[in-house]
Write a protein that holds these residues in place. Structure first.
Motif, PDB file in Angstrom:
ATOM      1  N   ILE A   1       5.324  -9.432   7.585  1.00  0.00           N
ATOM      2  CA  ILE A   1       3.889  -9.217   7.779  1.00  0.00           C
ATOM      3  C   ILE A   1       3.326 -10.095   8.892  1.00  0.00           C
ATOM      4  O   ILE A   1       2.472  -9.670   9.673  1.00  0.00           O
TER       5      ILE A   1
ATOM      6  N   SER B   1      -3.318  -1.603   9.201  1.00  0.00           N
ATOM      7  CA  SER B   1      -2.748  -0.563   8.327  1.00  0.00           C
ATOM      8  C   SER B   1      -2.252  -1.173   7.021  1.00  0.00           C
ATOM      9  O   SER B   1      -2.438  -0.589   5.949  1.00  0.00           O
ATOM     10  N   TYR B   2      -1.617  -2.315   7.115  1.00  0.00           N
ATOM     11  CA  TYR B   2      -1.149  -3.004   5.905  1.00  0.00           C
ATOM     12  C   TYR B   2      -2.324  -3.285   4.976  1.00  0.00           C
ATOM     13  O   TYR B   2      -2.292  -2.991   3.781  1.00  0.00           O
ATOM     14  N   ARG B   3      -3.390  -3.826   5.568  1.00  0.00           N
ATOM     15  CA  ARG B   3      -4.580  -4.170   4.778  1.00  0.00           C
ATOM     16  C   ARG B   3      -5.175  -2.926   4.140  1.00  0.00           C
ATOM     17  O   ARG B   3      -5.613  -2.926   3.004  1.00  0.00           O
TER      18      ARG B   3
ATOM     19  N   LEU C   1       3.456  -8.622  12.428  1.00  0.00           N
ATOM     20  CA  LEU C   1       2.777  -7.360  12.767  1.00  0.00           C
ATOM     21  C   LEU C   1       1.712  -7.598  13.836  1.00  0.00           C
ATOM     22  O   LEU C   1       1.046  -8.634  13.850  1.00  0.00           O
TER      23      LEU C   1
ATOM     24  N   GLY D   1      -3.489 -10.071   4.399  1.00  0.00           N
ATOM     25  CA  GLY D   1      -3.524  -9.725   5.823  1.00  0.00           C
ATOM     26  C   GLY D   1      -4.902  -9.910   6.439  1.00  0.00           C
ATOM     27  O   GLY D   1      -5.205  -9.350   7.491  1.00  0.00           O
TER      28      GLY D   1
ATOM     29  N   VAL E   1      -1.975  -1.032   1.789  1.00  0.00           N
ATOM     30  CA  VAL E   1      -1.196  -1.744   0.770  1.00  0.00           C
ATOM     31  C   VAL E   1      -2.079  -2.570  -0.164  1.00  0.00           C
ATOM     32  O   VAL E   1      -1.795  -2.704  -1.341  1.00  0.00           O
TER      33      VAL E   1
ATOM     34  N   ASP F   1      -1.040  -2.846  13.227  1.00  0.00           N
ATOM     35  CA  ASP F   1      -0.192  -2.661  12.041  1.00  0.00           C
ATOM     36  C   ASP F   1      -0.661  -3.521  10.866  1.00  0.00           C
ATOM     37  O   ASP F   1      -0.503  -3.139   9.711  1.00  0.00           O
TER      38      ASP F   1
ATOM     39  N   ARG G   1       9.508  -6.325   4.998  1.00  0.00           N
ATOM     40  CA  ARG G   1       8.825  -6.168   6.283  1.00  0.00           C
ATOM     41  C   ARG G   1       8.116  -7.480   6.601  1.00  0.00           C
ATOM     42  O   ARG G   1       7.422  -8.017   5.731  1.00  0.00           O
TER      43      ARG G   1
END
Ligand SMILES: Nc1ncnc2c1ncn2[C@@H]1O[C@H](COP(=O)(O)OP(=O)(O)OP(=O)(O)O)[C@@H](O)[C@H]1O
Ligand SMILES: [Mg+2]
Length: 230
Positions: free
Chosen positions: A69, A79-81, A72, A53, A84, A76, A67
């Motif tokens: 990616i 947040s993934y980075r 996003l 990401g 996750v 968001d 989901r």
């Protein structure tokens, strides 16, 4: 867990278009060590950055547990980075003015992880070096701190870009063993980019890139375990 579907990445440099990835398809599974091989410029880091990401594809879809990616928004994706992904780089990127323990603690704090940072350093065998600053550690020790720091984020995906590129072969095997152990004993999927063709035998899945395209994907039914001879 992760699925890349028809990923293309182009960079515009002046009025020239550089094709870094074209029509890339693969999947990453949890409990696995995925090894990415390929010559310099073949798109390995680009692929890893898109997985993490840090960059977006020009075309194609990436899903993480179903989901999308690539769809996003920036918030968001951040947040993934953060939640996750854990990242390990060739040159460690530790904060020089913080001790090993503080480097790990800062990552734990960022993710509201109350686990003791000491335990992450213990898990990579560095309990004796916790209060040392990076410039008081060897390359292999610094890389182990950076792995502990990545783990303190409790990542579902641990992405390593040439983590042994600056290390001698004995130390490289030690780092490989730590990464293999994380993949085998936790639910974190580990993806490692390397120039070392020997590591091929230790991965569960081997992805080869050439000129931005997938050259081959092979699954090892019985990967060699670090420490075993074969
Ligand atoms: N930000 C960028 N802007 C323009 N071109 C880029 C950018 N990042 C990568 N490229 C180009 O995309 C191609 C793939 O680069 P990438 O860094 O992914 O290769 P790599 O396989 O990681 O190589 P190495 O083994 O040398 O690290 C190269 O031609 C590179 O010059
Ligand atoms: Mg690279």
């Amino acid at each position: 867990m992760i699925k890349f579907s028809n990923i293309n990445k182009e960079y515009q440099v002046g009025n020239q278009v550089v094709k870094a990835l074209s029509q890339v398809n693969f999947e990453i599974e949890p409990h696995q060590l995925t090894v990415i091989l390929g010559p310099s410029g073949s798109g390995k880091s680009t692929l890893l950055n898109i997985l993490g990401g840090m960059d977006r594809p020009t075309k194609g879809d990436i899903s993480f547990n179903d989901r999308q990616i690539n769809k996003l928004n920036d918030h968001d994706l951040t947040s993934y980075r953060r939640e996750v992904v854990g990242f390990v780089f060739q040159f460690y990127n530790l904060i020089p003015s913080l001790t090993a323990l503080e480097n790990v603690a800062i990552a734990a704090q960022l993710n509201n992880n109350d686990d003791l940072s000491e335990n992450y350093l213990k898990s990579v065998g560095l309990e004796e070096r916790m209060n040392n600053f990076p410039n008081q550690l060897s390359g292999g020790e610094m890389q182990r701190v950076s792995i502990a720091r990545a783990l303190a984020k409790k990542p579902k995906l641990l992405l390593c870009d040439e983590p042994t590129g600056a290390l001698d072969s004995t130390t490289s095997m030690k780092i490989l063993g730590i990464l293999q152990n994380i993949a085998n004993t936790t639910d974190t999927a580990v993806v490692m980019v390397t120039h070392n063709p020997e590591f091929e035998r230790y991965g569960n899945r081997i992805i080869r890139l050439k000129d931005g395209e997938i050259e081959s994907i092979n699954d090892n039914e019985q990967p060699l375990l670090v420490g075993e001879t074969g």
